[in-house]
Write a protein that holds these residues in place. Sequence first.
Motif, PDB file in Angstrom:
ATOM      1  N   VAL A  18      -2.057  -0.689 -11.309  1.00 41.61           N
ATOM      2  CA  VAL A  18      -1.648  -1.149  -9.979  1.00 41.61           C
ATOM      3  C   VAL A  18      -1.404   0.044  -9.061  1.00 41.61           C
ATOM      4  CG1 VAL A  18       0.112  -2.432  -8.719  1.00 41.61           C
ATOM      5  CG2 VAL A  18      -0.677  -3.271 -10.934  1.00 41.61           C
ATOM      6  N   LEU A  19      -0.669   1.028  -9.544  1.00 47.58           N
ATOM      7  CA  LEU A  19      -0.419   2.224  -8.731  1.00 47.58           C
ATOM      8  C   LEU A  19      -1.710   2.973  -8.436  1.00 47.58           C
ATOM      9  CD1 LEU A  19       2.849   3.615 -10.362  1.00 47.58           C
ATOM     10  CD2 LEU A  19       2.598   2.488  -8.149  1.00 47.58           C
ATOM     11  N   GLY A  20      -2.610   3.027  -9.397  1.00 43.17           N
ATOM     12  CA  GLY A  20      -3.890   3.700  -9.184  1.00 43.17           C
ATOM     13  C   GLY A  20      -4.716   3.014  -8.115  1.00 43.17           C
ATOM     14  N   SER A  21      -4.659   1.690  -8.084  1.00 44.87           N
ATOM     15  CA  SER A  21      -5.394   0.945  -7.059  1.00 44.87           C
ATOM     16  C   SER A  21      -4.861   1.253  -5.670  1.00 44.87           C
ATOM     17  CB  SER A  21      -5.282  -0.561  -7.323  1.00 44.87           C
ATOM     18  OG  SER A  21      -5.877  -0.883  -8.543  1.00 44.87           O
ATOM     19  N   ILE A  22      -3.558   1.271  -5.540  1.00 40.75           N
ATOM     20  CA  ILE A  22      -2.938   1.565  -4.252  1.00 40.75           C
ATOM     21  C   ILE A  22      -3.238   3.006  -3.837  1.00 40.75           C
ATOM     22  CG2 ILE A  22      -0.707   1.837  -3.084  1.00 40.75           C
ATOM     23  CD1 ILE A  22       0.278  -0.494  -4.898  1.00 40.75           C
ATOM     24  N   VAL A  46     -15.751   0.189   4.203  1.00 41.34           N
ATOM     25  CA  VAL A  46     -15.514   0.709   2.857  1.00 41.34           C
ATOM     26  C   VAL A  46     -14.048   0.560   2.479  1.00 41.34           C
ATOM     27  CG1 VAL A  46     -15.519   2.804   1.441  1.00 41.34           C
ATOM     28  CG2 VAL A  46     -17.473   2.277   2.894  1.00 41.34           C
ATOM     29  N   THR A  47     -13.148   0.838   3.416  1.00 40.13           N
ATOM     30  CA  THR A  47     -11.717   0.708   3.145  1.00 40.13           C
ATOM     31  C   THR A  47     -11.348  -0.735   2.832  1.00 40.13           C
ATOM     32  OG1 THR A  47     -11.270   2.545   4.641  1.00 40.13           O
ATOM     33  CG2 THR A  47      -9.412   1.153   4.050  1.00 40.13           C
ATOM     34  N   ILE A  48     -11.862  -1.663   3.605  1.00 43.36           N
ATOM     35  CA  ILE A  48     -11.559  -3.078   3.368  1.00 43.36           C
ATOM     36  C   ILE A  48     -12.149  -3.528   2.036  1.00 43.36           C
ATOM     37  CG2 ILE A  48     -12.056  -5.418   4.193  1.00 43.36           C
ATOM     38  CD1 ILE A  48     -11.734  -4.248   7.045  1.00 43.36           C
ATOM     39  N   THR A  49     -13.348  -3.068   1.712  1.00 46.45           N
ATOM     40  CA  THR A  49     -13.954  -3.422   0.431  1.00 46.45           C
ATOM     41  C   THR A  49     -13.133  -2.885  -0.728  1.00 46.45           C
ATOM     42  OG1 THR A  49     -16.142  -3.403   1.456  1.00 46.45           O
ATOM     43  CG2 THR A  49     -16.060  -3.270  -0.945  1.00 46.45           C
ATOM     44  N   LEU A  50     -12.692  -1.638  -0.646  1.00 50.33           N
ATOM     45  CA  LEU A  50     -11.838  -1.068  -1.691  1.00 50.33           C
ATOM     46  C   LEU A  50     -10.529  -1.835  -1.817  1.00 50.33           C
ATOM     47  CD1 LEU A  50     -12.158   2.799  -1.231  1.00 50.33           C
ATOM     48  CD2 LEU A  50     -12.836   1.457  -3.213  1.00 50.33           C
ATOM     49  N   ALA A  51      -9.931  -2.175  -0.689  1.00 50.07           N
ATOM     50  CA  ALA A  51      -8.666  -2.900  -0.712  1.00 50.07           C
ATOM     51  C   ALA A  51      -8.840  -4.284  -1.338  1.00 50.07           C
ATOM     52  CB  ALA A  51      -8.104  -3.013   0.701  1.00 50.07           C
TER      53      ALA A  51
END
Length: 67
Positions: A18-22, A46-51
């Motif tokens: 979870v922390l790695g994803s954030i 890209v940011t929205i896709t990653l999020a």
Amino acid sequence: MMSFTIQQEHFHSGIYGVLGSILLVGAYVSAHYEAWREHDRRVRHVTITLAVLCVLLVALNLVEQFI
């Protein structure tokens, strides 16, 4: 992100996943902050896709804990 695994048909993660994803989303935004402020469509996409992918990973982790 490496903390996420699929084991015996179950999705499993620890707090590091979870922390790695954030941190992954935060690192991308900080690396492309100027383009983000200038509303660059590619950087925002890209940011929205990653999020979305990170939220999906966290949601799968929560579902796995309650099932």
